[in-house]
Scaffold this motif. Structure first.
Motif, short mmCIF file in Angstrom:
data_model
loop_
_atom_site.label_atom_id
_atom_site.label_comp_id
_atom_site.label_asym_id
_atom_site.label_seq_id
_atom_site.Cartn_x
_atom_site.Cartn_y
_atom_site.Cartn_z
N SER A 189 -6.63 5.74 5.18
CA SER A 189 -5.80 5.19 4.01
C SER A 189 -6.31 4.12 3.79
O SER A 189 -6.67 3.11 4.40
N LEU A 190 -6.27 3.55 2.47
CA LEU A 190 -6.67 2.22 1.67
C LEU A 190 -5.66 2.01 0.88
O LEU A 190 -4.94 2.67 0.26
N SER A 191 -5.22 0.62 1.20
CA SER A 191 -4.01 0.00 0.26
C SER A 191 -4.75 -0.78 -0.84
O SER A 191 -5.36 -1.83 -0.47
N ALA A 192 -4.46 -0.42 -1.92
CA ALA A 192 -4.93 -1.08 -3.20
C ALA A 192 -3.84 -2.30 -3.30
O ALA A 192 -2.61 -1.86 -3.71
N THR A 193 -4.31 -3.30 -3.06
CA THR A 193 -3.39 -4.23 -3.06
C THR A 193 -3.81 -5.59 -4.12
O THR A 193 -3.13 -6.72 -4.33
N SER A 194 -4.83 -5.60 -4.81
CA SER A 194 -5.20 -6.60 -5.80
C SER A 194 -4.22 -6.53 -7.25
O SER A 194 -4.08 -5.45 -7.65
N SER A 236 -6.83 8.31 1.26
CA SER A 236 -5.91 8.02 0.46
C SER A 236 -5.81 6.62 -0.08
O SER A 236 -6.28 5.69 0.35
N ILE A 237 -5.70 6.57 -1.28
CA ILE A 237 -5.54 5.31 -1.89
C ILE A 237 -4.00 4.97 -2.25
O ILE A 237 -3.60 5.74 -3.24
N VAL A 238 -3.41 4.21 -1.67
CA VAL A 238 -1.99 3.82 -2.01
C VAL A 238 -1.76 2.47 -2.50
O VAL A 238 -2.56 1.57 -2.06
N GLY A 239 -0.43 2.49 -3.06
CA GLY A 239 -0.18 1.14 -3.69
C GLY A 239 0.69 1.46 -4.62
O GLY A 239 0.96 2.49 -5.24
N MET A 240 1.38 0.43 -5.11
CA MET A 240 2.29 0.34 -6.25
C MET A 240 1.68 0.73 -7.76
O MET A 240 0.53 0.64 -7.71
#
Length: 159
Positions: free
Chosen positions: A9-14, A50-54
């Motif tokens: 899982s990667l959290s896209a936070t930018s 997985s690419i997760v984030g808002m």
């Protein structure tokens, strides 16, 4: 199947996402590099990344840039993209995946769900594939199709 797959899982936070027609990304260079490395390096086992984030932070743009990368395109035998969405239909999901990798066209719309599942599994079985399932809102959509992605230890990946 969980024993055969490594979940990542990667959290896209930018928050520095620039929206343009060219799918330009600002602030995602490290994420893009990390995803590309996970696709072409490491294990030959089937991997789910997985690419997760808002909403609105560029998850789809990040996945699209990986999917369209020239090295990625040449590395995989089959590349397919489908949009799952909040209200999904399994038949439409399967038809969308098969449409992006075959020439069957209108014949797909005449097939029953079990036929579509069999056709998808057969198509992927002997190939190294990259599948992108975009806009997945709940795990039920994934659970419906996960067994259709064969693990032939050939480096196939799912985003």
């Amino acid at each position: 199947m969980e024993d055969l797959q490594q979940m990542n899982s990667l959290s896209a936070t930018s928050s520095k996402f620039a929206s343009t027609n060219k799918s330009a990304m600002v602030g995602f260079d490290d994420d893009l590099l990390q995803i590309k490395e996970r696709h072409i390096g490491q294990s030959s086992m089937l991997k789910i990344i997985s690419i997760v984030g808002m909403g609105g932070i560029g998850k789809t743009t990040l996945a699209r840039n990986v999917y369209n990368d020239s090295y990625i395109v040449h590395y995989f035998d089959i590349c397919a993209w489908t949009i799952v969405s909040q209200e999904y239909n399994v038949q439409e999901l399967l038809t969308s995946l098969l449409n992006s990798m075959t020439d069957l066209g209108h014949k797909l719309y005449e097939m029953k769900i079990e036929e579509l599942k069999e056709k998808l599994y057969q198509k992927l079985q002997c190939n190294r594939y990259l599948i992108v399932m975009d806009d997945v809102w709940e795990t039920n959509a994934w659970e419906e199709v996960r067994r259709l992605f064969p693990n032939k230890n050939n480096g196939s990946r799912i985003i």
